[in-house]
Write an enzyme that holds these catalytic residues in place. Structure first.
Site, PDB file in Angstrom:
ATOM      1  N   GLN A 160      46.754  37.617  43.897  1.00 40.62           N
ATOM      2  CA  GLN A 160      45.720  36.586  43.812  1.00 40.62           C
ATOM      3  C   GLN A 160      45.450  36.002  45.199  1.00 40.62           C
ATOM      4  O   GLN A 160      46.371  35.561  45.886  1.00 40.62           O
ATOM      5  CB  GLN A 160      46.172  35.479  42.835  1.00 40.62           C
ATOM      6  CG  GLN A 160      45.116  34.433  42.567  1.00 40.62           C
ATOM      7  CD  GLN A 160      43.873  34.994  41.880  1.00 40.62           C
ATOM      8  OE1 GLN A 160      43.960  35.757  40.930  1.00 40.62           O
ATOM      9  NE2 GLN A 160      42.699  34.630  42.378  1.00 40.62           N
ATOM     10  N   ASP A 208      42.195  46.095  41.990  1.00 42.11           N
ATOM     11  CA  ASP A 208      41.193  45.174  42.543  1.00 42.11           C
ATOM     12  C   ASP A 208      40.242  45.914  43.487  1.00 42.11           C
ATOM     13  O   ASP A 208      39.189  45.398  43.841  1.00 42.11           O
ATOM     14  CB  ASP A 208      41.906  44.060  43.332  1.00 42.11           C
ATOM     15  CG  ASP A 208      41.703  42.688  42.695  1.00 42.11           C
ATOM     16  OD1 ASP A 208      40.825  42.568  41.825  1.00 42.11           O
ATOM     17  OD2 ASP A 208      42.427  41.756  43.074  1.00 42.11           O
ATOM     18  N   LYS A 254      43.364  36.040  33.606  1.00 44.31           N
ATOM     19  CA  LYS A 254      43.638  37.485  33.685  1.00 44.31           C
ATOM     20  C   LYS A 254      44.751  37.858  32.708  1.00 44.31           C
ATOM     21  O   LYS A 254      44.654  38.861  31.988  1.00 44.31           O
ATOM     22  CB  LYS A 254      44.008  37.875  35.121  1.00 44.31           C
ATOM     23  CG  LYS A 254      42.789  37.861  36.028  1.00 44.31           C
ATOM     24  CD  LYS A 254      43.118  37.859  37.503  1.00 44.31           C
ATOM     25  CE  LYS A 254      41.840  37.613  38.309  1.00 44.31           C
ATOM     26  NZ  LYS A 254      42.065  37.379  39.726  1.00 44.31           N
TER      27      LYS A 254
END
Ligand code: NAP
Length: 301
Positions: A97, A120, A53
């Site tokens: 994460q 997200d 990422k």
């Protein structure tokens, strides 16, 4: 019939080229898009995902803030980190994460992320938005799948879509997004009896179960489009999806490979959401008009 390959790597590359122009436009107006990635602990797979990422951000001109916290970090400290990032105007997207260590309540942490920075798409507001067909940030993996499907030129309206896997991050949002596009959607999960009875009817089969070899040719309708979201590492180190690619490609009309299908698109859509967040923040600043963007339920974030 041998299926045509849906090339996620190529589509990602094309999209990322376009991102550079958008970043240039933002920077010219004094905004450098920024993504904060929080990693708690040192799960090796998570470290690889975070690394990918951060690399993708650099490639597209997005500033990345990599926050690595030790595995024994208290939940309150994670929440304080999020509060600081929520208030930081240089940060347009915040990603935590997953999975988090067991002593941290993942739901609580996800809800702490400002909906304006929830790139997200896991905050309840964004998840709820999917139900009514209007979300600020669509979750990255299903969003990527939708774009991959678009490259086949298929109109999903009225098609039988079967989604294998019902997780909150892939299966459920995927099903909602395709329902919004007027597909007839079936969701299967580990307790589904006779999975093949469902998959064989799919014009479009999307598999996100995390089980290598789950989908074999006998379970696939001739000419179906098959999207394999699964990422599984075999004992010999090889990465495979959930679909028997070699067998199923002889029956499908289109198929995604693993690797090189959905995987690259997930990171690309994360950058897309971060850019959109930065563009949105700029527009709010310029117009001082929150009406298009913010529902009353968002107040306080
Ligand atoms: P997850 O949270 O473990 O969910 C798996 C889902 O599959 C669950 O709903 C489970 O059913 C269902 N399932 C398990 N075994 C099944 C079976 N035999 N038949 C039918 N359904 C079954 O996993 P996830 O996070 O959604 O991820 C799924 C896969 O996608 C994993 O391989 C993951 O690595 C991969 N993934 C890839 C990307 C990407 O960018 N390509 C992104 C995210 C995830 P129950 O709900 O009944 O337990």
């Amino acid at each position: 019939m041998t299926a045509r390959i849906i090339d996620g790597k190529a589509l990602s590359k094309q999209l990322r080229e376009g991102f550079k122009t958008r970043v240039g436009t933002l920077v010219a107006q004094g905004v450098t898009p920024g993504l904060a990635v929080i990693l708690v602990g040192d799960n090796p797979a998570s470290r690889v995902y975070v690394g990918n990422k951060v690399k993708a951000c650099e490639e597209c001109g997005v500033r990345s803030f990599h926050i690595a916290l030790p595995g024994d970090t208290l939940e309150s400290e994670v929440l304080a980190t999020i509060a600081r990032l929520n208030a930081d105007p240089a940060v347009h997207g915040i990603l935590i994460q997953l999975p988090l260590p067991p002593h941290i309540d993942g739901r609580k942490v996800l809800e702490a992320i400002s909906v304006h920075k929830d790139v997200d798409g896991f905050h309840l507001y964004n998840v709820g938005g999917l139900v009514v067909g209007n979300t600020i940030f669509p979750p990255c993996t299903p969003y990527g799948v939708q774009l991959l499907l678009d490259t086949t030129g298929t109109d999903v309206a009225g098609k039988n879509v079967v989604v294998v896997g019902a997780s909150n991050i892939v299966g459920k949002p995927m099903a909602l997004m395709l329902l919004q596009r007027e597909a007839t959607v079936t969701i299967c999960h580990a307790k589904t009896r006779d999975l093949a009875q469902h998959t064989i009817l799919a014009d479009i089969l999307i598999v996100a179960a995390g089980k290598p070899g789950l989908i074999v040719p006998q379970m696939v309708k001739q000419g179906a489009i098959v999207i394999d979201v699964g990422i599984n590492r075999l004992p010999d180190g090889k990465i495979v999806g959930d679909v028997d690619f070699e067998g199923v490609k002889e029956k499908a009309s289109w198929i995604t490979p693993v690797p090189g299908g959905v995987g690259p698109m997930t990171v690309t859509m994360l950058i897309e959401n971060t850019l959109r967040s930065a563009e949105r923040a700029l527009r709010m600043r310029q117009t001082d008009d929150y009406q298009d963007w913010e529902a009353p339920v968002l107040k306080g974030h």
